[in-house]
Write a protein that holds these residues in place. Structure first.
Motif, PDB file in Angstrom:
ATOM      1  N   SER A  71     110.621  35.516 158.878  1.00 12.51           N
ATOM      2  CA  SER A  71     109.159  35.933 158.294  1.00 12.51           C
ATOM      3  C   SER A  71     108.538  34.725 158.027  1.00 12.51           C
ATOM      4  CB  SER A  71     109.723  36.736 157.118  1.00 12.51           C
ATOM      5  OG  SER A  71     110.537  35.951 156.376  1.00 12.51           O
ATOM      6  N   ARG A  72     107.315  34.835 157.655  1.00 15.25           N
ATOM      7  CA  ARG A  72     106.479  33.750 156.942  1.00 15.25           C
ATOM      8  C   ARG A  72     105.379  34.287 155.796  1.00 15.25           C
ATOM      9  NH1 ARG A  72     103.216  35.218 161.476  1.00 15.25           N
ATOM     10  NH2 ARG A  72     100.969  35.730 160.737  1.00 15.25           N
ATOM     11  N   THR A  73     105.612  33.337 154.682  1.00 12.03           N
ATOM     12  CA  THR A  73     104.724  33.437 153.536  1.00 12.03           C
ATOM     13  C   THR A  73     103.697  32.381 153.516  1.00 12.03           C
ATOM     14  OG1 THR A  73     105.911  32.047 152.133  1.00 12.03           O
ATOM     15  CG2 THR A  73     106.725  34.176 152.254  1.00 12.03           C
ATOM     16  N   ARG A  74     102.883  32.295 152.558  1.00 10.52           N
ATOM     17  CA  ARG A  74     101.763  31.289 152.774  1.00 10.52           C
ATOM     18  C   ARG A  74     102.299  29.757 152.484  1.00 10.52           C
ATOM     19  NH1 ARG A  74      96.902  33.979 149.153  1.00 10.52           N
ATOM     20  NH2 ARG A  74      96.395  35.510 150.686  1.00 10.52           N
ATOM     21  N   LYS A  75     103.381  29.718 151.956  1.00  9.71           N
ATOM     22  CA  LYS A  75     104.163  28.405 151.754  1.00  9.71           C
ATOM     23  C   LYS A  75     105.098  27.980 152.794  1.00  9.71           C
ATOM     24  CE  LYS A  75     103.200  28.588 146.839  1.00  9.71           C
ATOM     25  NZ  LYS A  75     103.668  28.262 145.539  1.00  9.71           N
ATOM     26  N   THR A  76     105.881  28.953 153.289  1.00 10.19           N
ATOM     27  CA  THR A  76     107.146  28.813 153.807  1.00 10.19           C
ATOM     28  C   THR A  76     107.347  29.506 155.043  1.00 10.19           C
ATOM     29  OG1 THR A  76     109.349  27.812 153.681  1.00 10.19           O
ATOM     30  CG2 THR A  76     108.619  29.678 152.363  1.00 10.19           C
ATOM     31  N   PHE A  77     108.666  29.415 155.582  1.00 10.29           N
ATOM     32  CA  PHE A  77     109.247  30.220 156.794  1.00 10.29           C
ATOM     33  C   PHE A  77     110.534  30.746 156.095  1.00 10.29           C
ATOM     34  CE2 PHE A  77     106.330  27.575 159.020  1.00 10.29           C
ATOM     35  CZ  PHE A  77     105.420  28.379 159.558  1.00 10.29           C
ATOM     36  N   GLY A  78     110.964  32.051 156.569  1.00  8.25           N
ATOM     37  CA  GLY A  78     112.291  32.583 156.407  1.00  8.25           C
ATOM     38  C   GLY A  78     113.275  31.874 157.194  1.00  8.25           C
ATOM     39  N   GLY A  79     114.543  32.202 156.820  1.00  3.97           N
ATOM     40  CA  GLY A  79     115.666  31.426 157.457  1.00  3.97           C
ATOM     41  C   GLY A  79     115.823  31.909 158.983  1.00  3.97           C
ATOM     42  N   GLY A  80     115.236  33.164 159.217  1.00  3.66           N
ATOM     43  CA  GLY A  80     115.326  33.637 160.717  1.00  3.66           C
ATOM     44  C   GLY A  80     116.482  34.615 160.887  1.00  3.66           C
ATOM     45  N   GLY A  81     116.453  35.484 161.703  1.00  3.27           N
ATOM     46  CA  GLY A  81     117.341  36.556 162.107  1.00  3.27           C
ATOM     47  C   GLY A  81     118.295  35.820 163.097  1.00  3.27           C
ATOM     48  N   ALA A  82     119.373  36.797 163.607  1.00  2.00           N
ATOM     49  CA  ALA A  82     119.945  36.317 164.557  1.00  2.00           C
ATOM     50  C   ALA A  82     119.250  36.191 165.963  1.00  2.00           C
ATOM     51  CB  ALA A  82     121.098  37.470 164.608  1.00  2.00           C
ATOM     52  N   VAL A  83     119.767  35.202 166.812  1.00  2.00           N
ATOM     53  CA  VAL A  83     119.288  35.057 167.957  1.00  2.00           C
ATOM     54  C   VAL A  83     119.520  35.996 168.973  1.00  2.00           C
ATOM     55  CG1 VAL A  83     119.124  33.431 170.049  1.00  2.00           C
ATOM     56  CG2 VAL A  83     119.322  32.476 167.723  1.00  2.00           C
ATOM     57  N   VAL A  84     118.747  36.654 169.572  1.00  2.00           N
ATOM     58  CA  VAL A  84     118.914  37.580 170.644  1.00  2.00           C
ATOM     59  C   VAL A  84     118.778  37.231 172.162  1.00  2.00           C
ATOM     60  CG1 VAL A  84     118.102  40.083 171.195  1.00  2.00           C
ATOM     61  CG2 VAL A  84     118.075  39.482 168.880  1.00  2.00           C
ATOM     62  N   MET A  85     119.525  37.682 173.050  1.00  2.00           N
ATOM     63  CA  MET A  85     119.505  37.203 174.306  1.00  2.00           C
ATOM     64  C   MET A  85     118.811  38.437 175.302  1.00  2.00           C
ATOM     65  SD  MET A  85     122.205  35.991 176.875  1.00  2.00           S
ATOM     66  CE  MET A  85     122.977  37.644 177.323  1.00  2.00           C
ATOM     67  N   CYS A  86     117.918  38.156 175.867  1.00  2.00           N
ATOM     68  CA  CYS A  86     117.276  39.142 176.836  1.00  2.00           C
ATOM     69  C   CYS A  86     117.027  38.834 178.223  1.00  2.00           C
ATOM     70  CB  CYS A  86     116.085  39.939 176.125  1.00  2.00           C
ATOM     71  SG  CYS A  86     115.682  41.408 176.512  1.00  2.00           S
ATOM     72  N   GLN A  87     117.157  39.463 179.309  1.00  2.00           N
ATOM     73  CA  GLN A  87     116.648  39.117 180.312  1.00  2.00           C
ATOM     74  C   GLN A  87     115.492  39.950 181.271  1.00  2.00           C
ATOM     75  OE1 GLN A  87     120.022  38.732 183.183  1.00  2.00           O
ATOM     76  NE2 GLN A  87     118.620  38.430 185.034  1.00  2.00           N
ATOM     77  N   THR A  88     114.743  39.112 181.454  1.00  2.00           N
ATOM     78  CA  THR A  88     113.512  40.204 182.326  1.00  2.00           C
ATOM     79  C   THR A  88     114.161  40.621 183.492  1.00  2.00           C
ATOM     80  OG1 THR A  88     112.880  38.190 183.575  1.00  2.00           O
ATOM     81  CG2 THR A  88     111.800  38.780 181.422  1.00  2.00           C
ATOM     82  N   LYS A  89     113.499  41.655 183.990  1.00  2.00           N
ATOM     83  CA  LYS A  89     113.994  42.527 185.198  1.00  2.00           C
ATOM     84  C   LYS A  89     113.627  41.852 186.375  1.00  2.00           C
ATOM     85  CE  LYS A  89     113.805  47.113 183.378  1.00  2.00           C
ATOM     86  NZ  LYS A  89     113.271  48.400 183.251  1.00  2.00           N
ATOM     87  N   ALA A  90     114.502  41.871 187.604  1.00  2.00           N
ATOM     88  CA  ALA A  90     114.493  41.334 188.827  1.00  2.00           C
ATOM     89  C   ALA A  90     113.456  41.951 189.685  1.00  2.00           C
ATOM     90  CB  ALA A  90     115.758  41.159 189.482  1.00  2.00           C
ATOM     91  N   TYR A  91     113.405  43.238 189.572  1.00  2.00           N
ATOM     92  CA  TYR A  91     112.370  43.927 190.285  1.00  2.00           C
ATOM     93  C   TYR A  91     111.541  44.946 189.541  1.00  2.00           C
ATOM     94  CZ  TYR A  91     115.872  42.674 193.845  1.00  2.00           C
ATOM     95  OH  TYR A  91     116.718  42.105 194.477  1.00  2.00           O
ATOM     96  N   GLY A  92     110.694  45.320 189.911  1.00  2.00           N
ATOM     97  CA  GLY A  92     109.421  46.302 189.138  1.00  2.00           C
ATOM     98  C   GLY A  92     108.185  45.560 188.841  1.00  2.00           C
ATOM     99  N   LYS A  93     107.323  46.448 188.238  1.00  2.00           N
ATOM    100  CA  LYS A  93     105.890  45.831 188.044  1.00  2.00           C
ATOM    101  C   LYS A  93     106.101  44.885 186.737  1.00  2.00           C
ATOM    102  CE  LYS A  93     103.519  49.318 190.031  1.00  2.00           C
ATOM    103  NZ  LYS A  93     102.294  50.098 189.833  1.00  2.00           N
TER     104      LYS A  93
END
Length: 93
Positions: A71-93
Motif C-alpha cells: 500500500s502507499r500513502t502520501r508519505k510512505t509505503f506499506g511493508g508489502g504482502g507476501a511474494v507471489v510466484m506466477c508463471q505465464t502460459k506457454a500456449y494460447g493468446k
C-alpha cells in the motif's frame, strides 16, 4: 493471488490491509515484480485504493514472475504482502 491469463498476462488480486490509527490514508497500491532471472524490477501502480486487482501484461511467455503488493500513502509505503510466484502460459493468446 495470481492467475495466469495467457502467454503475456496475469491477474493479481489482493486484500486491503488493516489500517491502524496513525498509519495514514491508503491512496493506492504498488505492485513490484521481476522475472525468474531477476533482470529488471518493474512497478505497476493502481490509480486509487479502490483497486484490489490488476492485470499485468507485456510479460514473456512461459516465464515465472514474482509479485509483491504494497500500500502507499502520501508519505510512505506499506511493508508489502507476501511474494507471489506466477508463471505465464506457454500456449494460447
Amino acid at each position: 493471488n495470481c492467475t495466469s491469463l495467457n502467454k503475456t498476462s496475469v491477474l493479481l488480486t489482493w486484500q486491503k490491509p488493516l489500517v491502524l490509527p496513525g498509519d495514514g490514508i491508503i491512496r493506492g497500491f504498488n505492485i513490484n515484480y521481476t522475472d525468474e532471472r531477476y533482470r529488471d524490477v518493474f512497478l505497476f501502480k493502481t490509480p486509487t485504493a479502490e483497486f484490489t486487482e490488476a492485470v499485468i501484461s507485456s510479460l514473456e511467455p512461459a516465464t515465472v514472475y514474482y509479485f509483491q503488493a504494497s500500500s502507499r500513502t502520501r508519505k510512505t509505503f506499506g511493508g508489502g504482502g507476501a511474494v507471489v510466484m506466477c508463471q505465464t502460459k506457454a500456449y494460447g493468446k
